[in-house]
Design a protein around this motif. Structure first.
Motif, short mmCIF file in Angstrom:
data_model
loop_
_atom_site.label_atom_id
_atom_site.label_comp_id
_atom_site.label_asym_id
_atom_site.label_seq_id
_atom_site.Cartn_x
_atom_site.Cartn_y
_atom_site.Cartn_z
N THR A 1 0.83 -1.37 0.03
CA THR A 1 -0.06 -0.06 0.01
C THR A 1 0.87 1.19 0.06
N LYS A 2 0.37 2.30 -0.23
CA LYS A 2 1.06 3.75 -0.09
C LYS A 2 1.30 3.76 1.43
N ASP B 1 -1.40 6.03 3.30
CA ASP B 1 -2.68 5.25 3.52
C ASP B 1 -2.74 4.46 4.82
N GLY C 1 -5.07 1.42 5.36
CA GLY C 1 -5.04 0.62 4.33
C GLY C 1 -3.79 -0.28 4.68
#
Ligand code: SF4
Length: 393
Positions: free
Chosen positions: A22-23, A26, A29
């Motif tokens: 994920t980023k 984020d 997430g």
């Protein structure tokens, strides 16, 4: 060394690592992925820290993570300093990416002052160009020289809380590099075949490289770098360690016969259904699925629990003792119920509670099956007789 709460090196258990996809900015997430990785057996998770927003994300993530977090730093030494500020438990620096000695030493000094370990993560694909030129490419010697040069910078500022990796996508190169590294330095080593690719090839390459080295006693922490959901990486790493007896069993070890002409059931379907059901329940047992009662129970007698197919029936056995005979359609459910009962009550208690008629029913069915299908259902003896005829001609 200790990464957060996880000891690495020496007598510590070999740890499993993976990396979020994920980023890092984020936060929710990334945390969801970290929790999924931890549930799959991952001990340490790495997150990229490639931009300011990622470092800010780490400030939220670290305190809520169930496992220690390592920040992966790419080209900017300032992001290493930012990640330290965010509270990460360790850093990974690539000597091929951050090359100015003053920057490397500044980061090492900060890590030293904060009691933070660093992984020197050499990668054949991003080797420092002057080392590559000196050694004529990404050879094992070049990879190790890059790690040693970084180590020398660290030592200049009295920092040695390090683990080292010398990854390559070429398995033979990776193995040679780690062997040389193990002969050269005395620090914990992080093993991995980088960019191994998607399964199944990625799994095979990673297992070949990491497994070979672990069997030689080299390596303290591992990562499968797969082009797949990172949860698969964690599962694979954990499975390898359990298979080598280097970690205690955390989840099911499902063994199954390869099936053959004697099979009385679709072994692949039953094994797949059983694997999924038992895995999702975190059942830490060795469970066997065998295609026939003629050879199955004997071949899998050491399994904690197993089922073998008879004529429309399943013979459920615990440590080789038949405890129940169930209809074929109930084979998977019977396995699940018995597995849960073993976890709750123990093996001996379940054997003691066996259906008193089960052994006799199973023996009779086995005899019937042999009578019906013969002892040589695959016609091996016929084939051998013909082979001998040809050979004798
Ligand atoms: Fe499976 Fe029975 Fe064939 Fe062995 S003989 S491979 S247990 S079906």
């Amino acid at each position: 060394m200790v990464v957060g709460t996880v000891p690495v090196g020496g007598d510590a258990p070999i740890s499993v690592q993976s990396m979020t996809t994920t980023k890092t900015a984020d936060v929710e997430g990334t945390l969801a992925q970290i929790y999924a990785l931890a549930a799959a057996g991952c001990d340490i998770v790495r997150c990229t820290c490639n931009e300011e927003e990622a470092a800010e994300g780490l400030a939220h993530i670290v305190s809520r993570s169930p496992v220690p977090i390592v920040a992966d730093i790419h080209f900017q030494y300032k992001l290493a300093l930012a990640a330290i500020e965010a509270g990460v438990h360790a850093l990974r620096l690539n000597p091929g990416n951050i090359r100015k000695p003053e920057h490397i030493k500044l980061v090492a000094s900060e890590a030293r002052d904060r009691g933070l370990p660093i992984r020197i993560g050499v990668n054949a694909g991003s080797l420092d160009p002057d080392i590559a030129e000196q050694f004529g490419g990404a050879t094992p010697e070049a990879l190790v020289a890059s790690a040693v040069r970084e180590l020398d910078y660290f030592r200049e500022v009295d920092f040695e809380d390090v683990k080292i990796s010398v990854k390559a996508s070429n398995v033979a190169l990776m193995i040679d590099a780690y062997r040389l590294l193990a002969d050269t330095v005395d620090y914990p080593l992080h093993l991995g075949v980088t960019e191994a690719g998607p399964p199944p090839a990625g799994l095979v390459k990673s297992t070949a490289g990491i497994g070979t080295l672990l069997a030689e006693g080299i390596g303290d922490t591992i990562r499968f770098s797969l082009t797949a959901d990172p949860v698969e990486e964690a599962r694979a790493g954990r499975t390898l360690l359990e298979a080598l007896g280097l970690r205690e069993r955390k989840n099911v070890d499902l063994i199954a016969c390869p099936s053959c002409g004697r099979a009385e059931v679709d072994v692949i379907a039953v094994a797949t259904a059983a694997q999924q059901a038992l895995e999702s329940r975190n059942i830490p047992l060795q469970v066997a699925v065998m295609g026939c009662v003629v050879n199955g129970p004997g071949e899998a007698r050491d399994a904690d629990l197993g089922i073998a197919a008879g004529r429309g029936k399943g013979h459920l056995f615990v440590k080789g003792h038949v405890v129940r005979v169930v209809p074929e359609a109930e084979m998977v459910q019977a396995l699940i119920d018995e597995a849960e009962a073993i976890v709750a009550e123990g093996i001996e208690a379940r054997i003691a509670k066996a259906d008193v008629n089960a052994e006799a029913i199973a023996a009779a069915e086995r005899e019937q099956l042999i009578e019906l299908r013969g002892v040589d259902v695959n016609h091996s003896l016929d084939k051998i007789a013909k082979i001998r005829e040809i050979a004798d001609d």
